[in-house]
Design an enzyme around this catalytic site. Structure first.
Site, PDB file in Angstrom:
ATOM      1  CE  LYS A  11       2.849   6.090  -0.526  1.00 42.52           C
ATOM      2  NZ  LYS A  11       2.637   4.927   0.379  1.00 42.52           N
ATOM      3  CE1 TYR A  51       6.633   1.733  -1.460  1.00 42.31           C
ATOM      4  CE2 TYR A  51       5.267   1.958  -3.405  1.00 42.31           C
ATOM      5  CZ  TYR A  51       5.727   2.447  -2.200  1.00 42.31           C
ATOM      6  OH  TYR A  51       5.280   3.667  -1.737  1.00 42.31           O
ATOM      7  CG  ASN A 114       0.728   5.808   3.409  1.00 41.31           C
ATOM      8  OD1 ASN A 114       0.879   5.880   2.200  1.00 41.31           O
ATOM      9  ND2 ASN A 114       1.624   5.262   4.214  1.00 41.31           N
ATOM     10  CG  HIS A 117       7.732   6.478  -0.382  1.00 36.65           C
ATOM     11  ND1 HIS A 117       7.923   5.351   0.377  1.00 36.65           N
ATOM     12  CD2 HIS A 117       8.955   6.808  -0.898  1.00 36.65           C
ATOM     13  CE1 HIS A 117       9.206   5.007   0.306  1.00 36.65           C
ATOM     14  NE2 HIS A 117       9.852   5.870  -0.465  1.00 36.65           N
ATOM     15  CD  GLU A 128      13.121   5.180  -1.720  1.00 39.02           C
ATOM     16  OE1 GLU A 128      12.764   4.158  -1.124  1.00 39.02           O
ATOM     17  OE2 GLU A 128      12.847   6.328  -1.309  1.00 39.02           O
TER      18      GLU A 128
HETATM   19  P1  CMP Z   1       5.430   3.709   2.178  1.00 40.10           P
HETATM   20  O1  CMP Z   1       6.132   4.636   3.087  1.00 40.10           O
HETATM   21  O2  CMP Z   1       5.223   4.123   0.774  1.00 40.10           O
HETATM   22  O3  CMP Z   1       6.202   2.304   2.174  1.00 40.10           O
HETATM   23  C1  CMP Z   1       5.566   1.079   1.922  1.00 40.10           C
HETATM   24  C2  CMP Z   1       4.079   1.199   1.870  1.00 40.10           C
HETATM   25  O4  CMP Z   1       3.357   0.012   2.056  1.00 40.10           O
HETATM   26  C3  CMP Z   1       3.615   2.083   3.017  1.00 40.10           C
HETATM   27  O5  CMP Z   1       3.993   3.403   2.808  1.00 40.10           O
HETATM   28  C4  CMP Z   1       2.134   1.812   3.025  1.00 40.10           C
HETATM   29  O6  CMP Z   1       1.409   2.641   2.134  1.00 40.10           O
HETATM   30  C5  CMP Z   1       2.079   0.382   2.518  1.00 40.10           C
HETATM   31  N1  CMP Z   1       1.686  -0.503   3.612  1.00 40.10           N
HETATM   32  C6  CMP Z   1       2.369  -0.736   4.741  1.00 40.10           C
HETATM   33  N2  CMP Z   1       1.672  -1.601   5.516  1.00 40.10           N
HETATM   34  C7  CMP Z   1       0.527  -1.879   4.850  1.00 40.10           C
HETATM   35  C8  CMP Z   1      -0.586  -2.698   5.136  1.00 40.10           C
HETATM   36  N3  CMP Z   1      -0.661  -3.393   6.280  1.00 40.10           N
HETATM   37  N4  CMP Z   1      -1.580  -2.748   4.228  1.00 40.10           N
HETATM   38  C9  CMP Z   1      -1.492  -2.066   3.053  1.00 40.10           C
HETATM   39  N5  CMP Z   1      -0.434  -1.258   2.735  1.00 40.10           N
HETATM   40  C10 CMP Z   1       0.547  -1.177   3.628  1.00 40.10           C
END
Ligand code: CMP
Length: 140
Positions: A11, A51, A114, A117, A128
């Site tokens: 990311k 998403y 984070n 993904h 995906e």
């Molecule tokens: P990912 O595995 O990419 O799938 C969905 C994404 O939404 C997740 O990782 C996080 O980066 C994001 N996400 C999930 N919960 C939250 C939250 N409470 N606030 C902001 N982003 C979120």
């Protein structure tokens, strides 16, 4: 356990901090092979389609803006039990809950930023992968 393929994104928070190689090294050390990889810069609309499953969530807008803020690296990882293995190497979505040694524990900044993904199941992995790669780009 069968050989599987899964989809992975490095990311914007990670590409921006020059962590692409460090993250790929974690996948490779766990026995996952990179069978497709490209660096791209999504539009907010393209991130929104990817998403779409989260479109009712309060963080959807922020998530799409973030994913379009900087380049990302999209990849296909192959290996034994690759979907579960990738999720194990990534660690919990929230880095505060991620286990020691995982990518998110080591590199993630927050639940939103984070670093990685990974697909959560076989059907989502197929969808995906198909959103980002043609069959010709998958070189096992
Ligand atoms: P990912 O595995 O990419 O799938 C969905 C994404 O939404 C997740 O990782 C996080 O980066 C994001 N996400 C999930 N919960 C939250 C939250 N409470 N606030 C902001 N982003 C979120």
């Amino acid at each position: 356990m069968a050989i599987q393929r899964t989809f992975s994104i490095i990311k914007p928070d990670a590409t921006k901090r020059n962590l692409t190689g460090a993250i790929v090294a974690k996948f490779e050390a766990a026995g996952l092979r990179v069978v497709a990889s490209k660096r791209i810069h999504l539009s907010v609309a393209q991130a929104g389609v990817f998403y779409a499953v989260h479109k009712e969530r309060p963080f959807y807008g922020e998530l799409c803006e973030f994913m379009a803020s900087e380049p990302i690296v999209v990849q296909v990882l192959e290996g034994e039990d690759a979907i579960a293995k990738n999720r194990e190497v990534m660690g919990a979505t929230n880095p505060a809950e991620a286990a020691e040694g995982t990518i998110r524990k080591e590199f993630a900044l927050s639940i939103g930023e984070n670093s990685v993904h990974g697909s959560d199941a076989e059907d989502t992995a197929k969808e995906e992968i198909a959103y980002f790669f043609s069959g010709l780009e998958l070189v096992g």
